[in-house]
Design an enzyme around this catalytic site. Structure first.
Site, PDB file in Angstrom:
ATOM      1  N   GLU A   1      15.064  22.079 -52.916  1.00  0.00           N
ATOM      2  CA  GLU A   1      14.124  22.220 -54.075  1.00  0.00           C
ATOM      3  C   GLU A   1      12.753  21.877 -53.094  1.00  0.00           C
ATOM      4  O   GLU A   1      11.698  22.517 -53.562  1.00  0.00           O
ATOM      5  CB  GLU A   1      14.121  21.281 -55.198  1.00  0.00           C
TER       6      GLU A   1
ATOM      7  N   GLU B   1      23.771  19.448 -57.871  1.00  0.00           N
ATOM      8  CA  GLU B   1      23.532  18.422 -59.004  1.00  0.00           C
ATOM      9  C   GLU B   1      24.590  18.476 -60.072  1.00  0.00           C
ATOM     10  O   GLU B   1      24.952  17.239 -60.682  1.00  0.00           O
ATOM     11  CB  GLU B   1      22.120  18.417 -59.551  1.00  0.00           C
TER      12      GLU B   1
ATOM     13  N   GLY C   1      20.700  22.550 -57.932  1.00  0.00           N
ATOM     14  CA  GLY C   1      21.293  22.399 -59.452  1.00  0.00           C
ATOM     15  C   GLY C   1      22.877  22.505 -58.989  1.00  0.00           C
ATOM     16  O   GLY C   1      23.552  21.818 -59.740  1.00  0.00           O
TER      17      GLY C   1
ATOM     18  N   ALA D   1      19.553  26.288 -59.716  1.00  0.00           N
ATOM     19  CA  ALA D   1      19.039  26.800 -60.680  1.00  0.00           C
ATOM     20  C   ALA D   1      18.668  28.525 -60.359  1.00  0.00           C
ATOM     21  O   ALA D   1      18.483  28.748 -59.175  1.00  0.00           O
ATOM     22  CB  ALA D   1      17.664  26.088 -61.154  1.00  0.00           C
TER      23      ALA D   1
HETATM   24  N1  CAA Z   1      18.322  32.072 -58.047  1.00  0.00           N
HETATM   25  C1  CAA Z   1      18.289  33.379 -58.371  1.00  0.00           C
HETATM   26  N2  CAA Z   1      18.562  34.042 -57.220  1.00  0.00           N
HETATM   27  C2  CAA Z   1      18.744  33.700 -56.209  1.00  0.00           C
HETATM   28  C3  CAA Z   1      18.908  32.232 -56.069  1.00  0.00           C
HETATM   29  C4  CAA Z   1      18.569  31.260 -56.991  1.00  0.00           C
HETATM   30  N3  CAA Z   1      18.818  30.011 -56.846  1.00  0.00           N
HETATM   31  N4  CAA Z   1      19.388  31.915 -54.485  1.00  0.00           N
HETATM   32  C5  CAA Z   1      19.595  33.323 -54.178  1.00  0.00           C
HETATM   33  N5  CAA Z   1      19.095  34.293 -54.931  1.00  0.00           N
HETATM   34  C6  CAA Z   1      19.289  35.712 -55.000  1.00  0.00           C
HETATM   35  C7  CAA Z   1      18.310  36.092 -53.702  1.00  0.00           C
HETATM   36  O1  CAA Z   1      16.908  36.280 -54.310  1.00  0.00           O
HETATM   37  C8  CAA Z   1      19.210  37.523 -53.256  1.00  0.00           C
HETATM   38  O2  CAA Z   1      18.972  38.508 -54.239  1.00  0.00           O
HETATM   39  P1  CAA Z   1      18.687  39.946 -53.608  1.00  0.00           P
HETATM   40  O3  CAA Z   1      19.888  40.296 -53.109  1.00  0.00           O
HETATM   41  O4  CAA Z   1      18.185  40.599 -55.105  1.00  0.00           O
HETATM   42  O5  CAA Z   1      17.495  39.931 -52.827  1.00  0.00           O
HETATM   43  C9  CAA Z   1      20.357  37.003 -53.400  1.00  0.00           C
HETATM   44  O6  CAA Z   1      20.572  35.924 -54.393  1.00  0.00           O
HETATM   45  C10 CAA Z   1      21.040  36.634 -52.037  1.00  0.00           C
HETATM   46  O7  CAA Z   1      20.396  35.648 -51.780  1.00  0.00           O
HETATM   47  P2  CAA Z   1      19.955  35.622 -49.968  1.00  0.00           P
HETATM   48  O8  CAA Z   1      19.810  37.026 -49.370  1.00  0.00           O
HETATM   49  O9  CAA Z   1      18.985  34.332 -49.703  1.00  0.00           O
HETATM   50  O10 CAA Z   1      21.499  35.262 -49.319  1.00  0.00           O
HETATM   51  P3  CAA Z   1      22.212  34.416 -48.093  1.00  0.00           P
HETATM   52  O11 CAA Z   1      23.551  34.580 -47.977  1.00  0.00           O
HETATM   53  O12 CAA Z   1      21.179  34.523 -46.920  1.00  0.00           O
HETATM   54  O13 CAA Z   1      21.614  33.086 -48.607  1.00  0.00           O
HETATM   55  C11 CAA Z   1      21.535  31.211 -50.143  1.00  0.00           C
HETATM   56  C12 CAA Z   1      22.170  32.213 -49.801  1.00  0.00           C
HETATM   57  C13 CAA Z   1      21.813  30.021 -49.012  1.00  0.00           C
HETATM   58  C14 CAA Z   1      22.070  30.478 -51.379  1.00  0.00           C
HETATM   59  C15 CAA Z   1      19.947  31.376 -50.369  1.00  0.00           C
HETATM   60  O14 CAA Z   1      19.809  32.413 -51.184  1.00  0.00           O
HETATM   61  C16 CAA Z   1      19.288  30.198 -50.776  1.00  0.00           C
HETATM   62  O15 CAA Z   1      19.062  29.282 -50.058  1.00  0.00           O
HETATM   63  N6  CAA Z   1      18.892  30.213 -52.328  1.00  0.00           N
HETATM   64  C17 CAA Z   1      17.914  29.225 -52.831  1.00  0.00           C
HETATM   65  C18 CAA Z   1      18.642  27.968 -53.026  1.00  0.00           C
HETATM   66  C19 CAA Z   1      17.702  26.994 -53.691  1.00  0.00           C
HETATM   67  O16 CAA Z   1      16.805  26.830 -53.312  1.00  0.00           O
HETATM   68  N7  CAA Z   1      18.191  26.357 -54.670  1.00  0.00           N
HETATM   69  C20 CAA Z   1      17.537  25.410 -55.494  1.00  0.00           C
HETATM   70  C21 CAA Z   1      16.971  25.964 -56.813  1.00  0.00           C
HETATM   71  S1  CAA Z   1      15.991  24.898 -57.645  1.00  0.00           S
HETATM   72  C22 CAA Z   1      17.307  23.849 -58.326  1.00  0.00           C
HETATM   73  O17 CAA Z   1      18.399  24.265 -58.181  1.00  0.00           O
HETATM   74  C23 CAA Z   1      16.874  22.648 -59.042  1.00  0.00           C
HETATM   75  C24 CAA Z   1      16.210  22.585 -60.166  1.00  0.00           C
HETATM   76  O18 CAA Z   1      16.838  22.332 -61.248  1.00  0.00           O
HETATM   77  C25 CAA Z   1      14.787  22.842 -60.420  1.00  0.00           C
END
Ligand code: CAA
Ligand code: NAI
Length: 691
Positions: free
Chosen positions: A127, A107, A104, A65
């Site tokens: 999450e 998912e 997501g 998401a």
């Molecule tokens: N949504 C929006 N922005 C996101 C994002 C997300 N899910 N994940 C990462 N970003 C953004 C970061 O804020 C960052 O932005 P900036 O460059 O502007 O700072 C950019 O993407 C790169 O992210 P990282 O610096 O973290 O890059 P990385 O390569 O070190 O890591 C990653 C990549 C492993 C995907 C890490 O970003 C991460 O763990 N992201 C979150 C994943 C997550 O928690 N997903 C679940 C979301 S909730 C969901 O999906 C379920 C639902 O329906 C409720």
């Protein structure tokens, strides 16, 4: 090629339709991705393609998401509509996964009929780390495909699994070398072999793998490891629902639990923190294009408690490092501690024997600072003594190459004074690691008045490279973390003089969510740190305890008595007596003190001090202070950090309380910060404040 939204296209590869998402940087499922996907899947269903492949551009499949859309009004197609279009498609859909399929993203992949991945791919439902649970059927589909135990681990830890493990537990069907070609080939093969269009939601063959104790054991584990967090328990309940209810009822239960969590303060705090940590890496006044020096070789001066740990960080990241000591004995002792640490990790199965030797092989001991001539960064970690540090830096100035970053790990000395001992103060910076330096992730990068942009950028970059979370701060007494801690300590000490016991204060702070209270923490660190035996004259409780031979955990007695076998603390009546007698001598009357007063007096001055630090420009953003406190001082993540916490209570209330306590307690830490007052008046927020 057909385009269905700004981020979703469909292209034919012969008889296969390849649907591609391109939403940099991490293919988050933003509203245009969801709407585009829905249209593309509907198109695929009605087309003459025999199968579809879902693939993502750039470095990763999908991070799930779009967290920036949380809390905003919903736009675009709901994720469930996309999932239904995939599951109910009359043609097989193969999800082609590289990088990470998270939240997501996974998912959605679970609604494809097949999943293929390249070897480095990782899969997770993180999450829980955002204070949430997978709200799009993840908790109902995952156990149906991986089995219950794996799913339970994945949703409660949030930790992704690798491709091999995913293959082993059935999460993916096969590994491919070339992602698109492999996925297209697999799709054709699925059609050719007449593989059924199985929807994971219809499966239940792996749901009866749950043993009777599985859920109880997981609950016990999260109670220990995730104390105070709500989300792990909610995730467990979802998996229980998957096992005990039919799919639709399970989905409804997941939705209900999701709504309960998503509206809560913990979820808000944890999502805020996710971005706070990323914001800390961005330095507002660093011009674009600032040079970052490559760090191919490190150097450390001093192989004591901190130096050894710092050297390990370099070796762990595969960077060779030279460690210089003052004499053979100290060097041997320091390197032996490093080896012992690695061997302990190996004995616990966290490192192989080969890893131990490889890492030790990257650390070279020396007694001659000239061996630091080719280091790209040198971190000084000798005794906390200004004259000694100055002489080390004056020497480094003559030895190190012109581009080298010269860093000090001082915890309290003035970085500007140290820099002035060199002819290149622009290259000098503080890199304040926390003990144990090989474990703790916080790194305060302390910029001096003269520190150059390139030095700042390089120190931040090397911090990240060695696995730390660097936060840039300015020079002041105690920098950010310890300066704020000092005011809590001051009040904790007063509270026990006024009648609270160390155990009562510690309990209140522990119940708030810290791993331990201020007195247990001092016992752990050692009561004699910074204590001068010769000059000690019973002026403080700490002096009195040290004078009576109490050194803290290391000799089994401090504010508490420690069981020699279990290390379990118990209150020491003699200590209470020492405190009471001292209070009497000081003329402090003893009284009952409420838990609320203890909490207020420990935490409110921390917030006030944080606001002063922001006002002075020592920290760039309120969120940086939160990152420091969550990572370095055990502030409970689910409360976001001291700045976020204060905002969640209401700054007007915080300001009023500080003033009320300040009216009866002295000390500059009770003088209300003008910034705190201003933000309270204007309805502003400390956690959003930026200089
Ligand atoms: N949504 C929006 N922005 C996101 C994002 C997300 N899910 N994940 C990462 N970003 C953004 C970061 O804020 C960052 O932005 P900036 O460059 O502007 O700072 C950019 O993407 C790169 O992210 P990282 O610096 O973290 O890059 P990385 O390569 O070190 O890591 C990653 C990549 C492993 C995907 C890490 O970003 C991460 O763990 N992201 C979150 C994943 C997550 O928690 N997903 C679940 C979301 S909730 C969901 O999906 C379920 C639902 O329906 C409720
Ligand atoms: P320590 O006493 O364990 O180690 C210091 C080491 O420096 C000793 O091994 C000593 O032999 C060596 N040393 C002394 N003079 C030297 C010289 N001229 N050349 C080479 N080596 C020399 O001290 P510790 O705890 O590692 O602290 C080091 C620095 O890190 C201090 O500035 C301290 O304030 C800071 N620090 C300490 C933390 C802690 O929790 N211990 C936390 C954060 C910073």
């Amino acid at each position: 090629m057909e385009r269905f939204s700004e981020s979703v296209t469909l292209e034919r590869d012969g008889d296969i339709a390849v649907v591609a998402i391109d939403n940099p940087p991490v293919n988050a499922l933003s509203h245009h991705v969801r709407s585009g996907l829905l249209a593309a899947m509907q198109h695929l269903d009605g087309s003459d393609a025999i199968a579809g492949v879902l693939i993502c551009g750039g470095r990763t499949f999908s991070a799930g998401a779009d967290i920036t859309e949380f809390g905003r009004e919903m736009e675009g197609a709901p994720i469930e509509a996309v999932q239904a279009a995939m599951e109910n498609c009359s043609k097989p859909i193969v999800a082609a996964i590289h990088g990470t399929a998270l939240g997501g993203g996974l998912e959605v992949a679970l609604c494809a009929h097949h999943r293929v991945a390249v070897a480095g791919a990782r899969f997770g439902l993180p999450e829980v780390s955002l204070g949430l649970l997978p709200g799009a059927g993840g908790t109902q589909r995952l156990p149906r495909v991986t089995g219950v135990a794996t799913a339970l681990d994945m949703v409660t830890s949030g930790t992704p699994i690798g491709a091999e493990e995913a293959l082993g537990c059935g999460l993916i069907d096969t590994l491919v070398d070339d992602l698109q070609a492999g996925a297209v080939g697999y799709a054709r093969e699925a059609v050719g072999r007449g593989l059924p269009l199985t929807r994971i939601r219809d499966r239940s063959d792996r749901l009866d793998e749950a043993g009777p104790d599985l859920f109880a054991a997981k609950r016990a584990e999260v109670a220990r490891r995730k104390r105070g967090f709500l989300a792990p328990e909610f995730n467990i309940q979802c998996i229980e629902a998957a096992v005990s209810l039919d799919f639709e009822a399970g989905l409804a239960r997941e939705r209900e639990l999701f709504m309960d969590l998503a509206g809560g303060i913990q979820a808000r705090a944890q999502q805020y923190y996710f971005f706070a940590e990323r914001a800390a890496a961005k330095i507002p006044d660093l011009p674009a294009g600032t040079t970052t020096h490559d760090i191919a070789r490190g150097g450390v001066v001093g192989a004591g408690t901190m130096g050894g740990g710092i050297a390990m960080n370099f070796a762990n990241a595969g960077i060779p490092v030279t460690v210089v000591e003052r004499d053979e004995n100290s060097l041997d002792r320091g390197l032996a501690v490093v080896r012992k640490n690695y061997e302990r990790s190996a004995s616990r199965g966290r490192l192989s024997r080969g890893d131990v030797e490889r890492r030790m092989g990257l650390i070279t001991g020396s007694l001659d600072r000239v061996d630091l001539a080719d280091a790209d960064i040198v971190i000084e970690a000798v005794f906390e003594n200004m004259d000694l540090k100055k002489s080390v830096f004056a020497d480094l100035d003559t030895i190190c190459k012109p581009t080298a970053v010269l860093a000090t790990n001082t915890s309290a000395l003035d970085v500007n004074a140290i820099a002035a001992a060199t002819g290149r103060p622009g290259s000098v910076i503080g890199m304040h690691f926390f003990s144990p330096a090989n474990v703790m992730r916080l790194l305060e990068v302390v910029r001096g008045d003269a520190t150059s942009h390139a030095t700042i950028a390089s120190a931040m970059a090397v911090g990240k490279k060695v696995g730390k979370i660097p936060v840039l701060v300015g020079v002041c007494d105690g920098f950010v973390g310890n300066r704020i801690l000092m005011v809590r300590q001051l009040e904790a000490d007063r509270l026990v003089l006024e009648g609270a016991t160390p155990a009562q204060v510690d309990q209140v702070v522990y119940d708030f969510g810290f791993p331990m209270g201020p007195f247990a923490m001092r016992d752990l660190a050692g009561l004699d740190i910074g204590w001068d035996e010769a000059a000690s004259s019973g002026e403080t409780v700490r002096d009195l305890l040290c004078e009576s031979g109490r050194r803290g955990q290391k000799n089994g007695r401090g504010f508490y008595i420690y069981d020699p076998d279990t290390r379990a603390p118990s209150p020491d009546p003699e200590v209470i007596e020492i405190i009471r007698e001292h209070a009497e001598r000081q003329g402090v009357e003893s009284r009952e003190i409420s838990d609320q007063e203890i909490l207020d007096r420990c935490l409110l001055p921390m917030v006030n001090e944080g606001a002063k630090i922001l006002d002075e420009g020592i920290a760039s953003r309120g969120s940086d202070i939160d990152v420091i406190y969550v990572n370095g001082y055990g502030w409970p993540l689910y409360r976001g950090g001291p700045m976020f916490w204060a905002d969640s209570i209401g700054l007007d209330q915080v300001a009023a309380s500080v003033e009320a306590y300040g009216a009866r307690l002295d000390g500059s830490h009770w003088e209300l910060s003008p910034l705190l007052q201003r933000l309270a008046d204007q309805g502003g927020a400390l956690h959003r404040f930026a200089n």
